[in-house]
Design an enzyme around this catalytic site. Structure first.
Site, PDB file in Angstrom:
ATOM      1  N   GLU A 160       0.811  -1.230   0.000  1.00  0.00           N
ATOM      2  CA  GLU A 160       0.000   0.000   0.000  1.00  0.00           C
ATOM      3  C   GLU A 160       0.845   1.281   0.000  1.00  0.00           C
ATOM      4  O   GLU A 160       0.737   2.121   0.896  1.00  0.00           O
ATOM      5  CB  GLU A 160      -0.985  -0.019   1.167  1.00  0.00           C
ATOM      6  CG  GLU A 160      -1.973  -1.172   1.056  1.00  0.00           C
ATOM      7  CD  GLU A 160      -3.049  -1.177   2.128  1.00  0.00           C
ATOM      8  OE1 GLU A 160      -3.013  -0.328   3.041  1.00  0.00           O
ATOM      9  OE2 GLU A 160      -3.949  -2.036   2.054  1.00  0.00           O
ATOM     10  N   GLU A 277      -4.968  -8.485  -0.431  1.00  0.00           N
ATOM     11  CA  GLU A 277      -5.730  -8.289   0.814  1.00  0.00           C
ATOM     12  C   GLU A 277      -7.163  -7.947   0.429  1.00  0.00           C
ATOM     13  O   GLU A 277      -7.394  -7.146  -0.479  1.00  0.00           O
ATOM     14  CB  GLU A 277      -5.197  -7.119   1.652  1.00  0.00           C
ATOM     15  CG  GLU A 277      -3.891  -7.332   2.356  1.00  0.00           C
ATOM     16  CD  GLU A 277      -3.525  -6.111   3.214  1.00  0.00           C
ATOM     17  OE1 GLU A 277      -4.433  -5.370   3.666  1.00  0.00           O
ATOM     18  OE2 GLU A 277      -2.314  -5.900   3.414  1.00  0.00           O
TER      19      GLU A 277
END
Length: 502
Positions: A160, A277
């Site tokens: 991320e 995820e």
């Protein structure tokens, strides 16, 4: 209203990638006993192929070290803990999906960290040393586990970088990716590497910029990764976080959007897309993760996500997890499928049920799929609804006409929700104890099991008629298999003489 469905004899391949990969907390947690117990429970039921998490290069794994003697600094790589973790994974029939991160203390360029365990998210002070760390680690794994094994382990660069998990700019992430990807290929050009591992913030700009950078600079890129969560803005209340959820199709639309962007680049268009995820909430203290609502909600995503993504890794398999501090009670809103003390949550069964789904998809709608594998039917149904509107949704009711697989068949039904496989409700009935005694633990583990019932199906006009009712926030699975009836071989056996058995 009851839906009457004539299920066809044949369908299309069911693109079911629910068991390709699962998430974990940082790798160092695999050194804990309860973590390995949870992994064994999950693998026995679901059989995930890969596991992906943070912290490969964090200092609790102890890989990167610098030793100074006589004013000379030497780099030392210590793989003691890494070997233990990978051994644990492979022993449990699961391979690593390696994430390169976060920054070792001796390579950091700043002090910015994330989580309770303080993972450093700054760029490396030396990109050359970072690249050497990546190549050396992979070479060690090749030496220990064999080249033909390690080339099957995908490698993702960072986590991320489009939000607070990267202290640098987008351009600096691209630099990190370039050094990392080339370092991976230096160990073996067959090892698959990818990124950018973004979450759903500024998605299109990040994806297009990343694709164009890789194409324009001819960088190694074998697959695309991103994350998906369906939660809207958080509401904080004491120790917990709550959300209003988007519809589960919100994630499906994100996958479609990603594929559409990929399709604009011929080199990228047909690459694998891995969702490394996903979950409902992105916060590990959100009670939704512990509920029967979550089990039904996630089932809707699993029913269709494989049409667009090659994997979608549920975050996470276990509540042995410390991003927001050490868990404070058995149910605390953790991401895991398995709560502390090895108590299965409702969502555990979502993945177990989908692991049993057939390879042929005969029917699908918003609440039900009918699949087949050879002469076995597997039907999965779900009915999610946010109860905070105080208007329970009606039951979803079906009458299915299924083509016969024999004159007689056995139907096994497992149900999750309400009073069954819903241990958080039982824990609440107990008064929400912080610490469990042995009797409480036994009660909760028993409460975590689904309701199982069975029935005999008899062919009528070449079909079985099956009624399916799915109450609000319930999940169910029906398995239908042919029966070779041996009753006539039991001479004199007459059930009507004692209990009226049919």
């Amino acid at each position: 209203m009851t839906k009457k469905i004539e299920v066809p004899v044949s369908g299309k391949p069911f693109k079911n990638n629910a068991t390709f990969c699962v998430g974990t907390g940082r790798m160092g947690l695999a050194l804990q006993k309860e973590y390995t117990e949870h992994l064994k429970i999950v693998q026995e039921a679901v059989h995930f192929r890969y596991i992906r998490g943070h912290g490969l290069f964090c200092d609790d794994m102890g890989i990167y070290r610098e030793i100074t003697m006589d004013d000379k600094t030497t780099t030392f790589y210590n793989f003691t803990y890494l070997d233990r973790v990978i051994d644990t994974y492979l022993k449990n029939g699961i391979r690593p999906f390696l994430e390169l991160g976060f920054m070792p203390e001796k390579l950091k360029s700043g002090e910015r960290t994330v989580f309770y365990w303080k993972g450093n998210v700054t760029p490396p002070s030396s990109y050359e040393k970072w690249a050497e760390l990546v190549t050396t680690t992979l070479n060690h794994l090749i030496e220990r586990y064999g080249r033909e094994e390690v080339i099957t382990w995908p490698v993702e660069v960072w986590n991320e970088p489009n939000i607070g998990f990267w202290a640098g700019s987008m351009e600096e992430y691209f630099k990190l990716y370039e050094y990392s990807a080339e370092a991976v290929k230096k160990a073996d050009p067959r090892i698959q590497v990818g990124g950018p591992a973004i979450c759903g913030v500024d998605t299109e700009r990040w994806l297009r910029s990343f694709f164009e950078h890789c194409i324009n600079n001819n960088l190694p890129l074998d697959f695309i990764t991103r994350h998906c969560y369906t939660a809207q803005a958080p509401t904080n209340k004491g120790e917990y976080v709550y959300h209003v959820m988007h519809d589960p199709t919100f994630m499906i639309e994100e996958l479609k959007e990603t594929r559409k962007i990929m399709s604009d680049y011929p080199r990228i268009a047909n690459m694998p897309l891995h969702i490394t995820e996903f979950n409902s909430s992105y916060v590990p203290v959100c009670p939704v993760h512990d509920t029967d609502f979550n089990a039904a909600f996630i089932a809707r995503i699993l029913s269709e996500a494989g049409e667009y993504a090659d994997s979608y890794s549920y975050w996470t398999f276990s509540d042995v997890f410390e991003e927001a501090d050490v868990p404070k009670s058995v149910f605390h809103g953790g991401f895991g499928m398995v709560a502390l003390n090895s108590i299965k949550k409702p969502t555990f069964y979502t993945f177990e049920f989908f692991s049993k789904a057939g390879r042929e998809l005969l029917y699908r709608d918003e609440h039900l799929i009918v699949t087949k594998d050879g002469d076995k039917y597997v039907i999965i149904g779900w009915n999610w609804h946010d109860m905070r509107d105080h208007k329970p949704s009606p039951d979803e009711k079906y009458v299915l006409s299924l083509p016969s697989i024999g004159k007689q068949a056995l139907l096994i039904k497992k149900e999750v929700g309400g009073a069954h496989a819903n241990p958080m409700q039982t824990w609440s009935n107990m008064g929400k104890p912080r610490n469990l005694n042995k009797e409480q633990l036994k009660i909760l583990q028993t409460a975590a099991e689904p309701l199982q019932t069975d029935a005999k199906l008899l062919e009528q006009n070449g079909a079985y008629e099956v009624e399916v009712t799915i109450p609000c926030n319930h999940l169910c699975m029906l398995e239908i298999t042919p029966v070779d009836d041996k009753t006539e071989t039991y001479l004199g056996f007459d059930p009507e003489e004692f209990y009226g058995m049919k």
